[in-house]
Design a protein around this motif. Structure first.
Motif, PDB file in Angstrom:
ATOM      1  N   LYS A 176      41.687 -32.261-145.912  1.00  0.00           N
ATOM      2  CA  LYS A 176      41.904 -31.011-146.131  1.00  0.00           C
ATOM      3  C   LYS A 176      40.808 -30.022-146.048  1.00  0.00           C
ATOM      4  N   ALA A 177      39.472 -30.680-146.000  1.00  0.00           N
ATOM      5  CA  ALA A 177      38.503 -29.757-145.494  1.00  0.00           C
ATOM      6  C   ALA A 177      38.176 -29.647-144.107  1.00  0.00           C
ATOM      7  N   LYS A 178      38.014 -28.741-143.396  1.00  0.00           N
ATOM      8  CA  LYS A 178      37.600 -28.580-142.066  1.00  0.00           C
ATOM      9  C   LYS A 178      36.049 -29.071-141.862  1.00  0.00           C
ATOM     10  N   ILE A 179      36.031 -29.872-140.896  1.00  0.00           N
ATOM     11  CA  ILE A 179      34.534 -30.645-140.797  1.00  0.00           C
ATOM     12  C   ILE A 179      34.081 -30.088-139.590  1.00  0.00           C
ATOM     13  N   ILE A 180      32.893 -29.566-139.478  1.00  0.00           N
ATOM     14  CA  ILE A 180      32.078 -29.089-138.432  1.00  0.00           C
ATOM     15  C   ILE A 180      31.041 -29.773-138.103  1.00  0.00           C
ATOM     16  N   LEU A 181      30.448 -30.192-137.089  1.00  0.00           N
ATOM     17  CA  LEU A 181      29.113 -30.797-136.829  1.00  0.00           C
ATOM     18  C   LEU A 181      28.285 -29.813-136.295  1.00  0.00           C
ATOM     19  N   LYS A 182      26.956 -29.711-136.660  1.00  0.00           N
ATOM     20  CA  LYS A 182      25.950 -28.879-136.417  1.00  0.00           C
ATOM     21  C   LYS A 182      24.954 -29.609-135.567  1.00  0.00           C
ATOM     22  N   GLY A 183      24.702 -29.065-134.345  1.00  0.00           N
ATOM     23  CA  GLY A 183      23.843 -29.862-133.425  1.00  0.00           C
ATOM     24  C   GLY A 183      24.127 -30.556-132.412  1.00  0.00           C
ATOM     25  N   GLU A 184      23.831 -30.418-130.864  1.00  0.00           N
ATOM     26  CA  GLU A 184      24.447 -31.367-130.148  1.00  0.00           C
ATOM     27  C   GLU A 184      23.991 -32.841-130.243  1.00  0.00           C
ATOM     28  N   ASN A 185      22.747 -33.093-130.813  1.00  0.00           N
ATOM     29  CA  ASN A 185      22.478 -34.536-131.069  1.00  0.00           C
ATOM     30  C   ASN A 185      23.230 -35.155-132.255  1.00  0.00           C
ATOM     31  N   VAL A 186      23.860 -34.373-133.054  1.00  0.00           N
ATOM     32  CA  VAL A 186      24.735 -34.955-133.922  1.00  0.00           C
ATOM     33  C   VAL A 186      26.026 -35.071-133.408  1.00  0.00           C
ATOM     34  N   LYS A 187      26.571 -34.341-132.481  1.00  0.00           N
ATOM     35  CA  LYS A 187      27.929 -34.436-131.772  1.00  0.00           C
ATOM     36  C   LYS A 187      27.944 -35.807-131.052  1.00  0.00           C
ATOM     37  N   GLN A 188      26.679 -36.194-130.319  1.00  0.00           N
ATOM     38  CA  GLN A 188      26.772 -37.438-129.374  1.00  0.00           C
ATOM     39  C   GLN A 188      26.517 -38.400-129.922  1.00  0.00           C
ATOM     40  N   LEU A 189      26.237 -38.592-131.344  1.00  0.00           N
ATOM     41  CA  LEU A 189      26.085 -40.034-132.134  1.00  0.00           C
ATOM     42  C   LEU A 189      27.319 -40.791-131.703  1.00  0.00           C
ATOM     43  N   ARG A 190      27.008 -42.060-131.555  1.00  0.00           N
ATOM     44  CA  ARG A 190      28.126 -42.918-131.225  1.00  0.00           C
ATOM     45  C   ARG A 190      28.736 -43.736-132.536  1.00  0.00           C
ATOM     46  N   VAL A 191      29.831 -43.798-132.547  1.00  0.00           N
ATOM     47  CA  VAL A 191      30.559 -44.712-133.633  1.00  0.00           C
ATOM     48  C   VAL A 191      31.579 -45.623-133.387  1.00  0.00           C
ATOM     49  N   SER A 192      31.104 -46.799-134.159  1.00  0.00           N
ATOM     50  CA  SER A 192      32.058 -47.691-134.076  1.00  0.00           C
ATOM     51  C   SER A 192      32.653 -48.481-135.411  1.00  0.00           C
ATOM     52  N   GLY A 193      33.831 -48.810-135.422  1.00  0.00           N
ATOM     53  CA  GLY A 193      34.033 -49.329-136.815  1.00  0.00           C
ATOM     54  C   GLY A 193      35.593 -48.975-137.064  1.00  0.00           C
ATOM     55  N   VAL A 194      35.839 -49.541-138.231  1.00  0.00           N
ATOM     56  CA  VAL A 194      37.307 -49.354-138.998  1.00  0.00           C
ATOM     57  C   VAL A 194      37.021 -48.582-140.301  1.00  0.00           C
ATOM     58  N   PHE A 195      37.880 -47.433-140.314  1.00  0.00           N
ATOM     59  CA  PHE A 195      37.571 -46.596-141.424  1.00  0.00           C
ATOM     60  C   PHE A 195      39.011 -46.403-142.014  1.00  0.00           C
ATOM     61  N   PRO A 196      39.157 -45.973-143.425  1.00  0.00           N
ATOM     62  CA  PRO A 196      40.551 -45.577-143.808  1.00  0.00           C
ATOM     63  C   PRO A 196      40.964 -44.057-143.551  1.00  0.00           C
ATOM     64  N   THR A 197      42.010 -43.910-143.593  1.00  0.00           N
ATOM     65  CA  THR A 197      42.680 -42.706-143.158  1.00  0.00           C
ATOM     66  C   THR A 197      42.273 -41.662-143.985  1.00  0.00           C
ATOM     67  N   ASP A 198      41.911 -41.931-145.294  1.00  0.00           N
ATOM     68  CA  ASP A 198      41.493 -41.184-146.566  1.00  0.00           C
ATOM     69  C   ASP A 198      40.134 -40.305-146.117  1.00  0.00           C
ATOM     70  N   GLY A 199      40.492 -38.911-145.763  1.00  0.00           N
ATOM     71  CA  GLY A 199      39.619 -38.062-145.255  1.00  0.00           C
ATOM     72  C   GLY A 199      38.171 -37.970-146.139  1.00  0.00           C
ATOM     73  N   LEU A 200      38.093 -38.038-147.217  1.00  0.00           N
ATOM     74  CA  LEU A 200      36.930 -37.901-147.972  1.00  0.00           C
ATOM     75  C   LEU A 200      36.292 -39.284-148.010  1.00  0.00           C
ATOM     76  N   ALA A 201      36.963 -40.547-148.019  1.00  0.00           N
ATOM     77  CA  ALA A 201      36.309 -41.684-147.953  1.00  0.00           C
ATOM     78  C   ALA A 201      35.672 -41.824-146.501  1.00  0.00           C
ATOM     79  N   MET A 202      36.449 -41.579-145.520  1.00  0.00           N
ATOM     80  CA  MET A 202      35.840 -41.542-144.075  1.00  0.00           C
ATOM     81  C   MET A 202      34.721 -40.838-143.927  1.00  0.00           C
ATOM     82  N   LEU A 203      34.627 -39.390-144.319  1.00  0.00           N
ATOM     83  CA  LEU A 203      33.808 -38.705-144.321  1.00  0.00           C
ATOM     84  C   LEU A 203      32.197 -39.203-144.924  1.00  0.00           C
ATOM     85  N   ASP A 204      32.528 -39.875-145.975  1.00  0.00           N
ATOM     86  CA  ASP A 204      31.446 -40.316-146.590  1.00  0.00           C
ATOM     87  C   ASP A 204      30.825 -41.474-146.180  1.00  0.00           C
TER      88      ASP A 204
END
Length: 322
Positions: A272-300
């Motif tokens: 429900k909250a728009k999530i923005i990334l600040k900084g190119e180095n942050v945007k290019q971080l790599r992510v692997s994993g299984v996350f819940p579709t719950d937005g707040l839980a995944m953000l945390d």
């Protein structure tokens, strides 16, 4: 954060938002505070832009000289004289209207027969016996006739389990693409207004462009995916990882070595909250994993696993930064 107040490559509104994020980050150095003060005092337009940025996010005005702790009462400041609208403020206002009012979303909901809110999923049964699973932030219009079964995916994503009826073809339109069921189970997604994705779980579908009646449709088989971007042709079907693509139906999102920018683009569909990334180095971080579709839980989970910080500007905007 660009701390040069004379940087002409940033709009005034962007500079104000950058400063607002930094001043609320809880880690403001004395040098950065002095730079902020210099920028703030430089011009009336700067002060107006900063005040407007705070007002747009429902924030209480901050003192110029010090940034108070999050749990303290803000100091009183002199009112900033209201100036004529400037280009930077117009950009900021447009951003807020887009985030808060959701004009496109409201338009799609008004045209739809079925819809889901952000973070919601819904199973519906159609009159012909077919069933549809609507994913988050999805709007669907039903156009039934004696000759055909036509469904329009206005936004979002849906899985279709189609009841057989050789006399009434079942077709899903999404943007310029039309997907005709040749079997049982498939899903259609519009990850962006100009992009369509088709995934086939059982049997096959035929995909065509609505404005090209003379072009033969493309058959997409079980286990394949087809993508289309507005202005181009239909891509060739390719093998798809159905376990990953269908994870949303199990309340999960799966990522394999993907850029954080792409992960957040998907997460924003569920948050429900728009999530923005600040900084190119942050945007290019790599992510692997299984996350819940719950937005707040995944953000945390993302914040903790990547050692990032988050700054919330009101209830509608969260900025992840290092």
């Amino acid at each position: 954060m660009n701390t040069d107040p004379d940087n002409s490559n940033e709009s005034l509104a962007d500079q104000a938002i950058d400063w607002l994020v930094l001043m609320r980050s809880g880690s403001v150095t004395d040098a950065a505070r002095r730079q902020f003060q210099a920028w703030y005092r430089q011009d009336d337009a700067n002060r107006q832009a900063y005040a407007e940025a705070e007002a747009l996010w429902g924030s209480v005005a901050q003192a110029v000289k010090t940034a108070p702790p999050a749990n303290s009462q803000p100091k009183q400041t002199h009112a900033v004289p209201r100036l004529p609208r400037r280009a930077g403020l117009a950009i900021a206002a447009s951003l807020v209207l887009g985030l808060l009012l959701g004009r496109d979303r409201l338009h799609d909901w008004l045209l739809s027969d079925y819809a889901t809110a952000v973070g919601e999923q819904k199973q519906i049964q159609l009159a012909d016996g077919s069933s549809v699973l609507l994913n988050t932030d999805t709007a669907l219009d039903i156009d039934w006739s004696a000759e055909k079964r036509r469904v329009v995916l206005l936004r979002g994503q849906a899985e279709f389990k189609v009841a057989s009826n050789v006399n009434r073809p079942f077709e899903v339109e999404a943007g310029d693409a039309a997907v005709r069921a040749l079997g049982t189970v498939f899903d259609v997604a519009r990850p962006a207004a100009d992009k369509v994705e088709v995934n086939v779980t059982e049997h096959a579908v035929a995909v065509r462009l609505t404005g090209q009646a003379d072009v033969a449709p493309i058959r997409v088989e079980e286990g394949q995916q087809l993508t289309y971007s507005a202005g181009g042709g239909l891509d060739k079907p390719a093998s798809a990882n159905l376990n990953q693509l269908n994870a949303w139906k199990r309340g999960k999102l799966i990522f394999h070595d993907q850029a954080l920018a792409d992960v957040v683009a998907e997460l924003n569909r569920y948050s429900k909250a728009k999530i923005i990334l600040k900084g190119e180095n942050v945007k290019q971080l790599r992510v692997s994993g299984v996350f819940p579709t719950d937005g707040l839980a995944m953000l945390d989970a993302l914040q903790k696993s990547l050692a990032l910080r988050q700054t919330a500007l009101g209830p509608w905007l969260v900025i992840l930064h290092s």
